[in-house]
Design a protein around this motif. Sequence first.
Motif, PDB file in Angstrom:
ATOM      1  N   GLY A   1       0.867  -1.610   0.079  1.00  0.00           N
ATOM      2  CA  GLY A   1       0.428   0.351  -0.141  1.00  0.00           C
ATOM      3  C   GLY A   1       0.939   1.298   0.461  1.00  0.00           C
ATOM      4  O   GLY A   1       0.395   2.178  -0.381  1.00  0.00           O
ATOM      5  N   ILE A   2       2.029   1.177   0.238  1.00  0.00           N
ATOM      6  CA  ILE A   2       3.110   2.448   0.072  1.00  0.00           C
ATOM      7  C   ILE A   2       3.335   3.101  -0.799  1.00  0.00           C
ATOM      8  O   ILE A   2       3.090   1.953  -2.184  1.00  0.00           O
ATOM      9  CB  ILE A   2       4.226   2.651   1.147  1.00  0.00           C
ATOM     10  CG1 ILE A   2       5.026   1.068  -0.120  1.00  0.00           C
ATOM     11  CG2 ILE A   2       4.087   2.231   2.759  1.00  0.00           C
ATOM     12  CD1 ILE A   2       6.610   1.396   0.706  1.00  0.00           C
ATOM     13  N   THR A   3       3.232   4.426  -0.929  1.00  0.00           N
ATOM     14  CA  THR A   3       4.170   5.003  -2.060  1.00  0.00           C
ATOM     15  C   THR A   3       5.280   4.449  -2.509  1.00  0.00           C
ATOM     16  O   THR A   3       5.928   3.248  -1.826  1.00  0.00           O
ATOM     17  CB  THR A   3       3.840   6.324  -2.528  1.00  0.00           C
ATOM     18  OG1 THR A   3       5.166   6.886  -1.875  1.00  0.00           O
ATOM     19  CG2 THR A   3       2.732   6.874  -2.374  1.00  0.00           C
TER      20      THR A   3
ATOM     21  N   ASP B   1      -6.354  -1.011  -8.477  1.00  0.00           N
ATOM     22  CA  ASP B   1      -6.499  -0.926  -6.923  1.00  0.00           C
ATOM     23  C   ASP B   1      -6.788  -2.489  -6.747  1.00  0.00           C
ATOM     24  O   ASP B   1      -7.484  -3.587  -7.263  1.00  0.00           O
ATOM     25  CB  ASP B   1      -7.849  -0.271  -6.782  1.00  0.00           C
ATOM     26  CG  ASP B   1      -7.793   0.928  -6.517  1.00  0.00           C
ATOM     27  OD1 ASP B   1      -6.862   1.453  -7.219  1.00  0.00           O
ATOM     28  OD2 ASP B   1      -9.231   1.525  -6.792  1.00  0.00           O
ATOM     29  N   ARG B   2      -6.380  -2.511  -5.630  1.00  0.00           N
ATOM     30  CA  ARG B   2      -6.094  -4.123  -4.638  1.00  0.00           C
ATOM     31  C   ARG B   2      -6.424  -4.321  -3.498  1.00  0.00           C
ATOM     32  O   ARG B   2      -5.644  -3.649  -2.579  1.00  0.00           O
ATOM     33  CB  ARG B   2      -4.560  -4.842  -5.213  1.00  0.00           C
ATOM     34  CG  ARG B   2      -4.400  -4.997  -6.478  1.00  0.00           C
ATOM     35  CD  ARG B   2      -3.212  -6.249  -6.690  1.00  0.00           C
ATOM     36  NE  ARG B   2      -2.099  -5.848  -7.380  1.00  0.00           N
ATOM     37  CZ  ARG B   2      -0.943  -6.783  -7.755  1.00  0.00           C
ATOM     38  NH1 ARG B   2      -0.476  -7.964  -7.612  1.00  0.00           N
ATOM     39  NH2 ARG B   2       0.034  -6.453  -8.852  1.00  0.00           N
ATOM     40  N   LYS B   3      -7.156  -5.235  -2.958  1.00  0.00           N
ATOM     41  CA  LYS B   3      -7.639  -5.191  -1.235  1.00  0.00           C
ATOM     42  C   LYS B   3      -7.500  -6.427  -0.888  1.00  0.00           C
ATOM     43  O   LYS B   3      -8.615  -7.483  -1.804  1.00  0.00           O
ATOM     44  CB  LYS B   3      -9.021  -4.769  -1.484  1.00  0.00           C
ATOM     45  CG  LYS B   3     -10.075  -4.099   0.094  1.00  0.00           C
ATOM     46  CD  LYS B   3     -10.780  -3.538  -0.376  1.00  0.00           C
ATOM     47  CE  LYS B   3     -11.012  -3.603   1.766  1.00  0.00           C
ATOM     48  NZ  LYS B   3     -10.557  -4.277   2.826  1.00  0.00           N
ATOM     49  N   SER B   4      -7.266  -6.683   0.103  1.00  0.00           N
ATOM     50  CA  SER B   4      -7.402  -8.184   0.587  1.00  0.00           C
ATOM     51  C   SER B   4      -7.594  -8.058   2.114  1.00  0.00           C
ATOM     52  O   SER B   4      -7.195  -6.793   2.788  1.00  0.00           O
ATOM     53  CB  SER B   4      -5.708  -8.675   1.010  1.00  0.00           C
ATOM     54  OG  SER B   4      -5.136  -7.763   1.580  1.00  0.00           O
ATOM     55  N   PRO B   5      -7.669  -9.056   2.724  1.00  0.00           N
ATOM     56  CA  PRO B   5      -8.433  -8.571   4.247  1.00  0.00           C
ATOM     57  C   PRO B   5      -7.707  -7.391   5.146  1.00  0.00           C
ATOM     58  O   PRO B   5      -8.393  -6.654   6.157  1.00  0.00           O
ATOM     59  CB  PRO B   5      -8.550  -9.736   5.424  1.00  0.00           C
ATOM     60  CG  PRO B   5      -8.530 -11.313   3.802  1.00  0.00           C
ATOM     61  CD  PRO B   5      -7.792  -9.471   2.430  1.00  0.00           C
TER      62      PRO B   5
ATOM     63  N   LEU C   1       2.373  -0.393  -4.586  1.00  0.00           N
ATOM     64  CA  LEU C   1       2.291  -1.490  -3.517  1.00  0.00           C
ATOM     65  C   LEU C   1       2.028  -2.484  -3.315  1.00  0.00           C
ATOM     66  O   LEU C   1       1.347  -1.754  -2.716  1.00  0.00           O
ATOM     67  CB  LEU C   1       4.430  -1.202  -2.891  1.00  0.00           C
ATOM     68  CG  LEU C   1       5.407  -1.218  -3.037  1.00  0.00           C
ATOM     69  CD1 LEU C   1       5.715   0.264  -3.887  1.00  0.00           C
ATOM     70  CD2 LEU C   1       6.530  -1.554  -2.277  1.00  0.00           C
ATOM     71  N   ALA C   2       1.939  -3.560  -4.331  1.00  0.00           N
ATOM     72  CA  ALA C   2       1.105  -4.358  -3.584  1.00  0.00           C
ATOM     73  C   ALA C   2       2.041  -5.493  -3.238  1.00  0.00           C
ATOM     74  O   ALA C   2       1.983  -6.586  -2.426  1.00  0.00           O
ATOM     75  CB  ALA C   2       0.318  -5.312  -4.914  1.00  0.00           C
TER      76      ALA C   2
END
Lengths: 345, 345
Positions: free
Chosen positions: B182-184, B233-237, B246-247
Amino acid sequence: MENVKIAIWGFGAMGAGMGKMLMNKDGVDVVSVCDLHPDRVGKSISEVLGIKGLENVIISGDIEEVLNKGKIDLCLLATDSFTKGAFSKMKLILEKKINVITTAEEMAYPKAQEPKLANEINKIAKENGVTVLGTGINPGMIMDLLVVCLTGCMETVETIEAKRVNSLSPFGVTVMEEQGVGITEEEYNKRQAAGEMAGHVGFSESINMIADAVGWNVEKFEQQMKPILTTVDRKSPYGFAKAGNLAGINMTGQGYVDGEVKINMIHPQQIEPELEGTYTGDYITIKGNPEINMAINPEVDGGIGTIAMCVNMIPHVINANPGLKTMIDLPVPRAILGDMRNFID
Amino acid sequence: MENVKIAIWGFGAMGAGMGKMLMNKDGVDVVSVCDLHPDRVGKSISEVLGIKGLENVIISGDIEEVLNKGKIDLCLLATDSFTKGAFSKMKLILEKKINVITTAEEMAYPKAQEPKLANEINKIAKENGVTVLGTGINPGMIMDLLVVCLTGCMETVETIEAKRVNSLSPFGVTVMEEQGVGITEEEYNKRQAAGEMAGHVGFSESINMIADAVGWNVEKFEQQMKPILTTVDRKSPYGFAKAGNLAGINMTGQGYVDGEVKINMIHPQQIEPELEGTYTGDYITIKGNPEINMAINPEVDGGIGTIAMCVNMIPHVINANPGLKTMIDLPVPRAILGDMRNFID
């Protein structure tokens, strides 16, 4: 330290392949070879293999002479498939205080079908302070040791399936004959009824090795053999199967634990499988937590694989405590790329 | 024979997972647990795990008390990643004549980066007649032991590539933070320059384990880290990566032998890899004779895998000769499905 000294008993495809592999390794010498085949007796290894370097090692038909040629560390025994057939040969070697690695399929886990002989071999090996191991690509690795290794990542295991789909195309006339390549279904039925179709030897060994490794008790073992009838003409260097006839045979086996099939073995062998859309490979599927689905494509070559397994296990066998060992007792196999002496404790 | 008695030091995700796994096994008891986390100290294992049966084992912050709770056969140490951090803890346990299995990644092959500490640990273990092993899914199995095992089928090996493509989606907040999810890119560059991005610990260990196993000499080791920037956009729990950020991170490593890269490691870790067409799996490609192409799809779960490896190696470690051992010294790992006492020699 002196080079590791190896004798080879049986210089057919497997034994000769091991001889060739060993000639390319450092720190190890093939010092003597026993073989009874009239084409080979009296010739040098170099002549038989077509490789320079061992012109002074003459293939002998006299095993006493072969095993008495100086101090031998280990004898590679590549003469038999069954423990019964290999037993007196192993006894002879072990009583000369020489370690043994054998390609005999049943010896990969001899207590599966020959528990009395397995005990006897263990006793003889211990009395003489040496070690004996049966190994090969299968049984010995693909359908058993690799399965065991993968279960090491698992909390629970429900069922295991090992499937080896391989091509017989690289093999010679003997294998074509043994596997019934090209014969009619009628001929197959006749031979099978007469108990003349051997098929793959090793399911009972692989299933019992896996079960003992993880702590399961095999209550019942079954295996089946079925012809693979081709719908197209298939031709390999040494085999031909006309449409309608056998391209090979499919063997299946099951190990029952707690009243259920927990271990499933599937092993179809045929020439030119791609001609009917079958792609070769080794597949291991283990249900449990986590589930593991492994594939090796194409399958690990059976000939080279068996040769390599036997040669690569030499240091582990020399290092082991005396007695009968199986692949689950010893450290993991590994390629021997450096000087073999560096692998000896 | 009495049940095998286990202590656990560190009751986070790994230690607690081992506790839970052991509660479901026969012939083994978790007798004491040390953890300093204020949420856990003073509670029973049963309360922390939410499982009945071990209400009488209270988590203690005092390791002396934990290790002195009767005769303990083995302590599972799940507190550190680095040998340096784990050293004094291992010393304390070993000097009480208790065997150790640790999840510390560097301990999978400590001589790779800490040869002096490795010697010291070996000495302490031998002096006290006990054994110490570092293991886990990776290092310990997927990118090293399994590679070694597969080379056992080979006559010659030219190059080795081990690739582990895994999803971080199942992991919690700590892992999201460690892996920079999640960070840039700017933030990543800042943290990396400051040496604050740990990434995967284990390439040096895996490469040296493989090389030593097959007889290669690693002259040079390198590793690289790169951000995996997502285009969606990617989302995990527990994680979220906005498009452009960053993924996860991709680590690569190389072991040089005879002036060439002979061992290649590739290990991208990210949340929701499928969203950009990346499918997870473990891949081993070994060039040589025969060539081996192995795939496990999806990848073996890292959390359960590490827990299982540590628990499943308990009998091998108890049975081993005293000293520091690695996975290539011991028999192949295997699931412990029956009574654990049956696995002890």
